[in-house]
Design a protein around this motif. Structure first.
Motif, PDB file in Angstrom:
ATOM      1  N   THR A 216      74.696  81.021 140.950  1.00 24.48           N
ATOM      2  CA  THR A 216      74.530  82.265 140.269  1.00 24.48           C
ATOM      3  C   THR A 216      74.416  82.205 138.737  1.00 24.48           C
ATOM      4  OG1 THR A 216      77.016  81.799 140.019  1.00 24.48           O
ATOM      5  CG2 THR A 216      76.415  82.866 141.990  1.00 24.48           C
ATOM      6  N   SER A 217      74.604  81.057 138.205  1.00 23.62           N
ATOM      7  CA  SER A 217      74.604  81.246 136.542  1.00 23.62           C
ATOM      8  C   SER A 217      72.920  81.433 136.143  1.00 23.62           C
ATOM      9  CB  SER A 217      75.000  79.854 136.070  1.00 23.62           C
ATOM     10  OG  SER A 217      74.661  79.865 134.777  1.00 23.62           O
ATOM     11  N   VAL A 218      72.783  82.448 135.204  1.00 18.61           N
ATOM     12  CA  VAL A 218      71.540  82.723 134.916  1.00 18.61           C
ATOM     13  C   VAL A 218      71.013  81.765 133.743  1.00 18.61           C
ATOM     14  CG1 VAL A 218      71.458  85.139 135.144  1.00 18.61           C
ATOM     15  CG2 VAL A 218      72.516  84.320 133.029  1.00 18.61           C
ATOM     16  N   PHE A 219      71.962  80.847 133.269  1.00 19.96           N
ATOM     17  CA  PHE A 219      71.767  79.591 132.472  1.00 19.96           C
ATOM     18  C   PHE A 219      71.383  78.389 133.187  1.00 19.96           C
ATOM     19  CE2 PHE A 219      74.537  81.539 128.697  1.00 19.96           C
ATOM     20  CZ  PHE A 219      73.558  82.561 128.431  1.00 19.96           C
ATOM     21  N   HIS A 258      80.051  73.474 130.420  1.00 19.70           N
ATOM     22  CA  HIS A 258      81.045  74.636 130.414  1.00 19.70           C
ATOM     23  C   HIS A 258      80.455  76.173 130.273  1.00 19.70           C
ATOM     24  CE1 HIS A 258      84.608  72.352 131.257  1.00 19.70           C
ATOM     25  NE2 HIS A 258      83.995  71.365 130.878  1.00 19.70           N
ATOM     26  N   ALA A 259      79.475  76.104 129.557  1.00 22.20           N
ATOM     27  CA  ALA A 259      78.847  77.497 129.245  1.00 22.20           C
ATOM     28  C   ALA A 259      78.104  77.787 130.671  1.00 22.20           C
ATOM     29  CB  ALA A 259      77.841  77.389 128.147  1.00 22.20           C
ATOM     30  N   THR A 260      77.674  77.161 131.141  1.00 22.98           N
ATOM     31  CA  THR A 260      76.880  77.355 132.611  1.00 22.98           C
ATOM     32  C   THR A 260      77.988  77.878 133.584  1.00 22.98           C
ATOM     33  OG1 THR A 260      77.027  75.188 133.705  1.00 22.98           O
ATOM     34  CG2 THR A 260      74.845  75.925 132.542  1.00 22.98           C
ATOM     35  N   MET A 261      79.082  77.149 133.483  1.00 19.93           N
ATOM     36  CA  MET A 261      80.335  77.440 134.347  1.00 19.93           C
ATOM     37  C   MET A 261      80.872  78.886 134.244  1.00 19.93           C
ATOM     38  SD  MET A 261      82.738  74.179 134.447  1.00 19.93           S
ATOM     39  CE  MET A 261      82.028  72.842 134.445  1.00 19.93           C
ATOM     40  N   LEU A 262      81.060  79.157 132.883  1.00 16.53           N
ATOM     41  CA  LEU A 262      81.544  80.614 132.352  1.00 16.53           C
ATOM     42  C   LEU A 262      80.387  81.793 132.862  1.00 16.53           C
ATOM     43  CD1 LEU A 262      82.727  79.701 128.807  1.00 16.53           C
ATOM     44  CD2 LEU A 262      84.019  80.566 130.714  1.00 16.53           C
ATOM     45  N   THR A 263      79.199  81.226 132.832  1.00 14.29           N
ATOM     46  CA  THR A 263      78.253  82.649 133.471  1.00 14.29           C
ATOM     47  C   THR A 263      77.847  82.580 135.067  1.00 14.29           C
ATOM     48  OG1 THR A 263      76.277  80.718 132.650  1.00 14.29           O
ATOM     49  CG2 THR A 263      77.130  82.603 130.998  1.00 14.29           C
ATOM     50  N   ALA A 264      78.763  81.656 135.749  1.00 15.51           N
ATOM     51  CA  ALA A 264      78.538  81.661 137.050  1.00 15.51           C
ATOM     52  C   ALA A 264      79.378  82.983 137.478  1.00 15.51           C
ATOM     53  CB  ALA A 264      79.446  80.553 137.495  1.00 15.51           C
ATOM     54  N   CYS A 265      79.145  83.443 138.714  1.00 17.25           N
ATOM     55  CA  CYS A 265      79.622  84.615 139.297  1.00 17.25           C
ATOM     56  C   CYS A 265      80.655  84.420 140.498  1.00 17.25           C
ATOM     57  CB  CYS A 265      78.613  85.772 139.449  1.00 17.25           C
ATOM     58  SG  CYS A 265      79.119  87.366 139.944  1.00 17.25           S
ATOM     59  N   PRO A 266      81.773  84.621 140.606  1.00 11.04           N
ATOM     60  CA  PRO A 266      82.658  84.808 139.479  1.00 11.04           C
ATOM     61  C   PRO A 266      82.964  83.645 138.676  1.00 11.04           C
ATOM     62  CG  PRO A 266      83.782  84.582 141.787  1.00 11.04           C
ATOM     63  CD  PRO A 266      82.534  84.362 142.114  1.00 11.04           C
ATOM     64  N   PRO A 267      83.337  83.659 137.329  1.00 10.10           N
ATOM     65  CA  PRO A 267      83.065  82.639 136.444  1.00 10.10           C
ATOM     66  C   PRO A 267      84.241  81.699 136.665  1.00 10.10           C
ATOM     67  CG  PRO A 267      84.044  84.736 135.476  1.00 10.10           C
ATOM     68  CD  PRO A 267      83.678  84.904 136.758  1.00 10.10           C
ATOM     69  N   VAL A 268      83.819  80.424 136.342  1.00 12.23           N
ATOM     70  CA  VAL A 268      84.668  78.846 136.604  1.00 12.23           C
ATOM     71  C   VAL A 268      85.022  78.945 135.203  1.00 12.23           C
ATOM     72  CG1 VAL A 268      84.811  76.654 137.350  1.00 12.23           C
ATOM     73  CG2 VAL A 268      83.232  78.193 138.436  1.00 12.23           C
ATOM     74  N   LEU A 269      86.358  78.722 134.712  1.00  6.63           N
ATOM     75  CA  LEU A 269      87.022  78.532 133.453  1.00  6.63           C
ATOM     76  C   LEU A 269      88.102  77.346 133.847  1.00  6.63           C
ATOM     77  CD1 LEU A 269      87.313  78.886 130.367  1.00  6.63           C
ATOM     78  CD2 LEU A 269      88.763  80.892 130.890  1.00  6.63           C
ATOM     79  N   TYR A 270      87.665  76.263 133.250  1.00  8.81           N
ATOM     80  CA  TYR A 270      88.797  75.105 133.346  1.00  8.81           C
ATOM     81  C   TYR A 270      89.743  75.072 132.074  1.00  8.81           C
ATOM     82  CZ  TYR A 270      86.518  73.215 137.678  1.00  8.81           C
ATOM     83  OH  TYR A 270      85.861  72.837 138.624  1.00  8.81           O
ATOM     84  N   TRP A 271      89.484  75.740 131.152  1.00  7.26           N
ATOM     85  CA  TRP A 271      90.025  75.553 129.926  1.00  7.26           C
ATOM     86  C   TRP A 271      91.520  76.169 129.963  1.00  7.26           C
ATOM     87  CZ3 TRP A 271      86.459  75.860 125.062  1.00  7.26           C
ATOM     88  CH2 TRP A 271      85.264  75.062 125.032  1.00  7.26           C
TER      89      TRP A 271
END
Ligand code: PMV
Length: 343
Positions: A216-219, A258-271
């Motif tokens: 899902t990540s456009v990046f 981590h930027a690719t994870m953030l742009t997944a759908c739904p986003p993945v944020l481990y921070w």
């Protein structure tokens, strides 16, 4: 090919004669240029190559014996057969049984600070493959051991070696060209600092998070291009012992993952808030002329990268930092005191 066919292909008709027990140690490793995304879920084949550093004598010491039932003992305690750790280990051992009756007792001592988010499965599967090789006296080459470890967990293929290690993504469907190899470079002053910011279980495991990111990540395509570039440049920085370049590239690669994870759908944020707070502290130190960089994996914790001469500043700036010297000559055995002092 499925996992069983790969195992059969590698072990072939080797003269199999199990001895009393197989024993092995494998270090944990931290990727500097990350593996994030599989092209084959069953065989753990990666989309890109990656580059890591092994953590010397921090890892898993494993003993494997034939027994009357499957048993998994971790740091002196038997793990319940229903536990996911036991089930994953047993499913992996299923690939190596000579007949339906064959059962194993797997005893592992791990001195990796598991709570620090250092991939303990990498060291665990690598040590298990090395212990199988010892038990059955296969005498396999490192490349073959690396392929077998990859079947357990992708990053485990790098834990077969110490020092800097490169995992070649390969392109073959059966993954026979997807294995790790050590780099020759030694960098004696290089240090890794583990900062445990949280020991709570992750909200999503790396397997599921990777899959979601790839789908899902456009990046994602930009990420794969960056990894190719970063891996090549990191090798140069290591070769030239250019620490600023090495640190900048490692940090940038981790942030891009981590930027690719953030742009997944739904986003993945481990921070968590402390992750961001620590990153700001690292950057503030750099502004003051302290050469410290960081990398992160699928979790909120931070791994510092610095040189020996900066150690005192690191210790006074980051309370509780666990220091590891990947290239200092040490005895490659697990220190039981460390096991007992695990958080
Ligand atoms: O090998 P796995 O499935 O535990 O995935 C490892 C993923 C990262 O640690 C985030 C990156 C890496 O290259 O080790």
């Amino acid at each position: 090919m499925n996992r069983q066919e790969v195992v059969t292909h590698i072990i072939g008709d080797r003269n199999i004669s199990p001895r009393d027990k197989g024993v092995a140690f494998a270090p944990s490793n931290i990727a500097l240029c990350k593996y994030w995304g599989k092209r084959d879920e069953e065989l753990n084949l990666p989309v890109t190559s990656s580059l890591s550093i092994s953590l010397k004598n921090y890892g898993a010491q494993t003993e494997l014996q034939l027994s009357d039932e499957d048993r998994v003992v971790l740091n002196g305690k038997r793990v319940s057969p229903d536990d996911s750790f036991t089930q994953r280990a047993i499913r992996f051992l299923d690939l190596f049984r000579l007949d339906e009756q064959m059962r194993f007792t797997l005893t592992t001592q791990s001195n990796i600070p598991i709570a620090a988010g250092v991939a303990s499965s990498a060291a665990g599967f690598a040590a298990l493959v090395l212990a199988l090789n010892d038990l059955f006296q296969w005498d396999l080459a490192s490349k073959e051991l690396s392929i077998l470890a990859r079947l357990g967990s992708g990053s485990a293929c790098r834990s077969i070696y110490s020092g800097f290690v490169q995992w070649h993504a390969g392109c073959a469907k059966d993954g026979m060209d997807s294995y790790a190899e050590p780099l020759e470079s030694v960098w004696s002053g290089l240090q890794v600092g583990l900062l445990t910011l949280s020991d709570r279980p992750k909200s999503i495991g790396s397997r599921a998070a990777m899959k979601r990111t790839v789908q899902t990540s456009v990046f994602y395509d930009i990420w794969t291009a960056k990894v190719k570039d970063d891996c090549a440049q990191l090798q140069n920085a290591i070769h030239q012992k250019d620490f600023e370049r090495f640190g900048t590239l490692s940090e940038s690669n981790a942030l891009a993952m981590h930027a690719t994870m953030l742009t997944a759908c739904p986003p993945v944020l481990y921070w968590i808030p402390q992750t961001l707070e620590t990153i700001h502290r690292i950057w503030a130190l750099r502004e003051q002329g302290v050469d410290v960089y960081f990398t992160m994996d699928a979790g909120p914790n931070i791994k510092l990268l610095y040189l020996k001469e900066t150690e005192q500043t690191i210790v006074s700036s980051f309370q509780g930092v666990q220091r590891i010297a990947p290239f200092t000559p040490t005895d490659n055995t697990v220190n039981i005191e460390d096991v007992e002092n695990l958080p």
